[in-house]
Design a protein around this motif. Sequence first.
Motif, PDB file in Angstrom:
ATOM      1  N   HIS A   1     -19.257 -11.523 -19.849  1.00 56.55           N
ATOM      2  CA  HIS A   1     -20.121 -12.689 -19.666  1.00 56.55           C
ATOM      3  C   HIS A   1     -20.957 -12.541 -18.394  1.00 56.55           C
ATOM      4  CE1 HIS A   1     -21.344 -16.920 -19.955  1.00 56.55           C
ATOM      5  NE2 HIS A   1     -21.128 -16.991 -18.650  1.00 56.55           N
ATOM      6  N   LYS A   2     -20.324 -12.151 -17.306  1.00 57.95           N
ATOM      7  CA  LYS A   2     -21.039 -12.000 -16.037  1.00 57.95           C
ATOM      8  C   LYS A   2     -22.124 -10.937 -16.140  1.00 57.95           C
ATOM      9  CE  LYS A   2     -20.387 -10.551 -11.230  1.00 57.95           C
ATOM     10  NZ  LYS A   2     -19.417 -10.125 -10.199  1.00 57.95           N
ATOM     11  N   ALA A   3     -21.794  -9.815 -16.751  1.00 60.19           N
ATOM     12  CA  ALA A   3     -22.743  -8.696 -16.814  1.00 60.19           C
ATOM     13  C   ALA A   3     -23.991  -9.067 -17.605  1.00 60.19           C
ATOM     14  CB  ALA A   3     -22.076  -7.475 -17.429  1.00 60.19           C
ATOM     15  N   ARG A   4     -23.826  -9.750 -18.711  1.00 60.51           N
ATOM     16  CA  ARG A   4     -25.005 -10.053 -19.527  1.00 60.51           C
ATOM     17  C   ARG A   4     -25.771 -11.270 -19.027  1.00 60.51           C
ATOM     18  NH1 ARG A   4     -23.684 -14.026 -23.309  1.00 60.51           N
ATOM     19  NH2 ARG A   4     -21.473 -14.300 -23.764  1.00 60.51           N
TER      20      ARG A   4
ATOM     21  N   GLU B   1     -28.907 -12.549 -13.298  1.00 56.95           N
ATOM     22  CA  GLU B   1     -30.156 -13.299 -13.304  1.00 56.95           C
ATOM     23  C   GLU B   1     -31.400 -12.431 -13.436  1.00 56.95           C
ATOM     24  OE1 GLU B   1     -30.594 -15.546  -9.730  1.00 56.95           O
ATOM     25  OE2 GLU B   1     -30.250 -13.833  -8.399  1.00 56.95           O
ATOM     26  N   TRP B   2     -31.321 -11.181 -13.025  1.00 55.83           N
ATOM     27  CA  TRP B   2     -32.531 -10.348 -13.083  1.00 55.83           C
ATOM     28  C   TRP B   2     -32.927  -9.966 -14.509  1.00 55.83           C
ATOM     29  CZ3 TRP B   2     -28.638  -9.351  -9.464  1.00 55.83           C
ATOM     30  CH2 TRP B   2     -27.569  -8.563  -9.896  1.00 55.83           C
TER      31      TRP B   2
ATOM     32  N   PHE C   1     -27.876   1.420 -19.543  1.00 57.04           N
ATOM     33  CA  PHE C   1     -26.796   1.212 -20.495  1.00 57.04           C
ATOM     34  C   PHE C   1     -25.945   0.022 -20.029  1.00 57.04           C
ATOM     35  CE2 PHE C   1     -27.796   5.734 -20.577  1.00 57.04           C
ATOM     36  CZ  PHE C   1     -27.935   5.993 -21.926  1.00 57.04           C
ATOM     37  N   ILE C   2     -25.284  -0.621 -20.947  1.00 58.79           N
ATOM     38  CA  ILE C   2     -24.211  -1.591 -20.695  1.00 58.79           C
ATOM     39  C   ILE C   2     -24.622  -2.651 -19.666  1.00 58.79           C
ATOM     40  CG2 ILE C   2     -21.705  -1.837 -20.473  1.00 58.79           C
ATOM     41  CD1 ILE C   2     -21.392   1.114 -20.850  1.00 58.79           C
ATOM     42  N   PHE C   3     -25.816  -3.229 -19.855  1.00 56.19           N
ATOM     43  CA  PHE C   3     -26.326  -4.340 -19.044  1.00 56.19           C
ATOM     44  C   PHE C   3     -26.595  -3.980 -17.587  1.00 56.19           C
ATOM     45  CE2 PHE C   3     -24.063  -6.479 -22.552  1.00 56.19           C
ATOM     46  CZ  PHE C   3     -25.087  -7.265 -23.045  1.00 56.19           C
ATOM     47  N   GLN C   4     -26.744  -2.702 -17.280  1.00 56.44           N
ATOM     48  CA  GLN C   4     -27.032  -2.301 -15.897  1.00 56.44           C
ATOM     49  C   GLN C   4     -28.499  -1.893 -15.771  1.00 56.44           C
ATOM     50  OE1 GLN C   4     -25.042  -2.687 -13.240  1.00 56.44           O
ATOM     51  NE2 GLN C   4     -23.608  -3.659 -14.658  1.00 56.44           N
ATOM     52  N   LEU C   5     -29.198  -2.559 -14.844  1.00 56.74           N
ATOM     53  CA  LEU C   5     -30.635  -2.373 -14.682  1.00 56.74           C
ATOM     54  C   LEU C   5     -30.932  -1.505 -13.459  1.00 56.74           C
ATOM     55  CD1 LEU C   5     -33.447  -3.144 -15.752  1.00 56.74           C
ATOM     56  CD2 LEU C   5     -33.375  -5.156 -14.251  1.00 56.74           C
ATOM     57  N   TYR C   6     -31.869  -0.596 -13.637  1.00 53.53           N
ATOM     58  CA  TYR C   6     -32.283   0.339 -12.584  1.00 53.53           C
ATOM     59  C   TYR C   6     -32.536  -0.403 -11.262  1.00 53.53           C
ATOM     60  CZ  TYR C   6     -33.428   2.552 -17.036  1.00 53.53           C
ATOM     61  OH  TYR C   6     -33.374   3.011 -18.325  1.00 53.53           O
TER      62      TYR C   6
ATOM     63  N   ASN D   1     -29.649  -8.104   7.702  1.00 57.67           N
ATOM     64  CA  ASN D   1     -28.613  -7.126   8.018  1.00 57.67           C
ATOM     65  C   ASN D   1     -27.837  -6.824   6.739  1.00 57.67           C
ATOM     66  OD1 ASN D   1     -26.412  -5.644   8.881  1.00 57.67           O
ATOM     67  ND2 ASN D   1     -25.800  -7.074  10.477  1.00 57.67           N
ATOM     68  N   PRO D   2     -28.008  -5.638   6.136  1.00 58.10           N
ATOM     69  CA  PRO D   2     -27.346  -5.350   4.862  1.00 58.10           C
ATOM     70  C   PRO D   2     -25.833  -5.272   4.978  1.00 58.10           C
ATOM     71  CG  PRO D   2     -28.329  -3.361   5.753  1.00 58.10           C
ATOM     72  CD  PRO D   2     -28.777  -4.490   6.625  1.00 58.10           C
ATOM     73  N   LEU D   3     -25.327  -5.004   6.168  1.00 57.36           N
ATOM     74  CA  LEU D   3     -23.881  -4.873   6.340  1.00 57.36           C
ATOM     75  C   LEU D   3     -23.184  -6.217   6.168  1.00 57.36           C
ATOM     76  CD1 LEU D   3     -23.815  -2.517   9.460  1.00 57.36           C
ATOM     77  CD2 LEU D   3     -23.902  -1.890   7.033  1.00 57.36           C
ATOM     78  N   GLU D   4     -23.896  -7.299   6.478  1.00 57.88           N
ATOM     79  CA  GLU D   4     -23.301  -8.624   6.356  1.00 57.88           C
ATOM     80  C   GLU D   4     -23.245  -9.108   4.914  1.00 57.88           C
ATOM     81  OE1 GLU D   4     -24.029 -11.145  10.314  1.00 57.88           O
ATOM     82  OE2 GLU D   4     -25.861 -10.771   9.192  1.00 57.88           O
ATOM     83  N   ASN D   5     -24.184  -8.657   4.096  1.00 58.15           N
ATOM     84  CA  ASN D   5     -24.235  -9.106   2.700  1.00 58.15           C
ATOM     85  C   ASN D   5     -24.997  -8.085   1.876  1.00 58.15           C
ATOM     86  OD1 ASN D   5     -24.307 -10.425   0.268  1.00 58.15           O
ATOM     87  ND2 ASN D   5     -25.542 -12.148   0.966  1.00 58.15           N
ATOM     88  N   LEU D   6     -24.275  -7.178   1.255  1.00 68.69           N
ATOM     89  CA  LEU D   6     -24.919  -6.132   0.452  1.00 68.69           C
ATOM     90  C   LEU D   6     -25.726  -6.724  -0.699  1.00 68.69           C
ATOM     91  CD1 LEU D   6     -21.921  -3.648   0.398  1.00 68.69           C
ATOM     92  CD2 LEU D   6     -24.118  -3.223   1.501  1.00 68.69           C
ATOM     93  N   GLN D   7     -25.317  -7.880  -1.203  1.00 66.02           N
ATOM     94  CA  GLN D   7     -26.044  -8.505  -2.309  1.00 66.02           C
ATOM     95  C   GLN D   7     -27.511  -8.726  -1.967  1.00 66.02           C
ATOM     96  OE1 GLN D   7     -24.201 -12.154  -3.495  1.00 66.02           O
ATOM     97  NE2 GLN D   7     -22.225 -11.212  -3.953  1.00 66.02           N
ATOM     98  N   ALA D   8     -27.767  -8.968  -0.686  1.00 67.05           N
ATOM     99  CA  ALA D   8     -29.129  -9.283  -0.273  1.00 67.05           C
ATOM    100  C   ALA D   8     -30.070  -8.087  -0.368  1.00 67.05           C
ATOM    101  CB  ALA D   8     -29.128  -9.840   1.153  1.00 67.05           C
ATOM    102  N   LEU D   9     -29.547  -6.912  -0.703  1.00 66.02           N
ATOM    103  CA  LEU D   9     -30.413  -5.743  -0.893  1.00 66.02           C
ATOM    104  C   LEU D   9     -31.075  -5.738  -2.266  1.00 66.02           C
ATOM    105  CD1 LEU D   9     -28.342  -2.854   0.748  1.00 66.02           C
ATOM    106  CD2 LEU D   9     -30.587  -3.674   1.472  1.00 66.02           C
ATOM    107  N   ASN D  10     -30.559  -6.510  -3.227  1.00 67.31           N
ATOM    108  CA  ASN D  10     -31.182  -6.465  -4.551  1.00 67.31           C
ATOM    109  C   ASN D  10     -32.518  -7.202  -4.525  1.00 67.31           C
ATOM    110  OD1 ASN D  10     -31.262  -9.119  -6.072  1.00 67.31           O
ATOM    111  ND2 ASN D  10     -29.076  -9.107  -5.562  1.00 67.31           N
ATOM    112  N   GLY D  11     -33.365  -6.855  -5.459  1.00 69.11           N
ATOM    113  CA  GLY D  11     -34.752  -7.307  -5.437  1.00 69.11           C
ATOM    114  C   GLY D  11     -34.943  -8.805  -5.482  1.00 69.11           C
ATOM    115  N   MET D  12     -33.978  -9.547  -6.008  1.00 71.12           N
ATOM    116  CA  MET D  12     -34.093 -11.002  -6.059  1.00 71.12           C
ATOM    117  C   MET D  12     -33.492 -11.661  -4.825  1.00 71.12           C
ATOM    118  SD  MET D  12     -33.591 -11.814 -10.099  1.00 71.12           S
ATOM    119  CE  MET D  12     -34.489 -13.357 -10.044  1.00 71.12           C
ATOM    120  N   GLY D  13     -32.900 -10.836  -3.951  1.00 71.60           N
ATOM    121  CA  GLY D  13     -32.350 -11.358  -2.720  1.00 71.60           C
ATOM    122  C   GLY D  13     -31.100 -12.184  -2.937  1.00 71.60           C
TER     123      GLY D  13
END
Length: 528
Positions: A328-331, A334-335, A399-404, A460-472
């Motif tokens: 459920h999470k993978a599909r 939000e991107w 593949f398998i709901f993973q986007l470049y 600072n990417p070390l504090e929150n790696l999630q913030a590196l994705n394009g949607m922030g």
Amino acid sequence: MKKALLLFCTAILSFSVIAQREIKKAPELKEGDGPYTQLIIRGVMLIDGTGAPPVGPIDIVVKQNRIVNIVSIGLPTPGMSSDSNRPKLEPGGKELNCEGMYLMPGFVDMHGHIGGNQAPNAEYVFKLWMSHGITTVRDPACGNGLDWVLDQKNKSEKNLITAPRIKAYTVFGQGSKEPITNAVQARAWVNENKLKGSDGVKFFGAAPEVMDAALRENKRIGLRSACHHAQLGVARWNVLNSAKAGLTTMEHWYGLPEALLANSTLQNYPLTYNYSNEQHRFEEAGRLWKQAAAPYTPKWNAVMDSLLALGFTLDPTFNIYEATRDLHKARRQEWHEVYTLPTLWAFYQPNRVAHGSFWFSWGTEQEVAWKENYRLWMTFVNEYKNRGGRVTIGTDSGFIFQLYGFSFVREMELLREAGFHPLEIIRSGTLYGAQALGMDKEIGSVEIGKLADFAITEINPLENLQALNGMGAVKLTDENKVTRVGGVKYTVKDGIVYDAKKLLADVKKIVDDEKAKAGFVLKQPGMN
């Protein structure tokens, strides 16, 4: 040869779909600014990729495509820094004000398929990678054909297209006029592959005599290698066999738990099992690590020690199987609604003929088994790192709901879950990838003399790696306003500065145009 490829290359559908749809090459156009006679990146916090902690503020001086100076300009305390030692801008030079930002080496994706029938537009794939700071990609299959990949590789090297630099690894046996059944044929193919311009070989498995000969010859002539040890071959040849014969990196985890089996010689396949049925294949794979020797037992340690002694590299690609433990999470990431092509979304859906679309009957029991699978797998990978082993970042996107691009950041998060410190993660995605490719003299860390490849972000990417994705990442301000922070701001490759958010906007337009053309509306499976 086609039968052999079907046996061992089920993971790469591009072989079967090339004839259905031509893969569109990236257009030749000039994007980005530079390279410059001099580029000074001012005032950044530097994470250099070696594992060293952040330091700054720093000025970095680039001439054309090389780093020529790295200068500390003082303490990040008001009134405590000095302009006296700051590099001077030369006539015709360019300054990039990055005060308060963080700069890392350009990222290296060790497992990046450029796209097949599901994502038949190379510009789309390349810009997703570049917008996430990924400046180097290993294509482990050349599924669009070696000539096609080499064309894009050469144009990228000349910066005629907006794309990461590419390392092309051909699937073993690709292009052979007859099945490879002995050592003589194996060695001949490997040498011919080098003459064609390939950077390495991607294996899926073969008879032991063939694997041994091919790997040893490939190493002798100076090429590198990767292997997805398909279950059809692991009963006779697992990761330990490959590593001893000279394999550079193992992909995913196939062949590793089989080397660790303590109470049997084979995976405990149900008697009704059929490898061609992907529900069987992936459901039972989720129970395999439980059959391996327990962590830190003598056999577990012996296998690890053997791989460490050989200087072997693990490229786990945790992200590509994450849907198995939370579909459920993978599909619902939000991107997908904004950046996933209609053809790619269709490819992800439950389908008995599309690889990785094995959602025939997937639910709680399968997900719980896979969560335990991950726990044991991550334990091995983290301890391998702790004992000095090299672990890299690869994604296997498409593949398998993973986007470049987005999946690269997700892989970072999963390494964090496994126990890696964020600085270890940055090193895996930069220097260690460069080392595994034999490119660490040129890329992988921010050092004088190396190529000017950088990922620059405002957070600072070390504090929150999630913030590196394009949607922030979502952040609530002191005024109680919901905002988005992060994403890569600038990607620098070969001294050329790209606006990463502009590249992502280009991707959105490609997707929007395709949606308009097809009248596409994203819907979840089974929802009309």
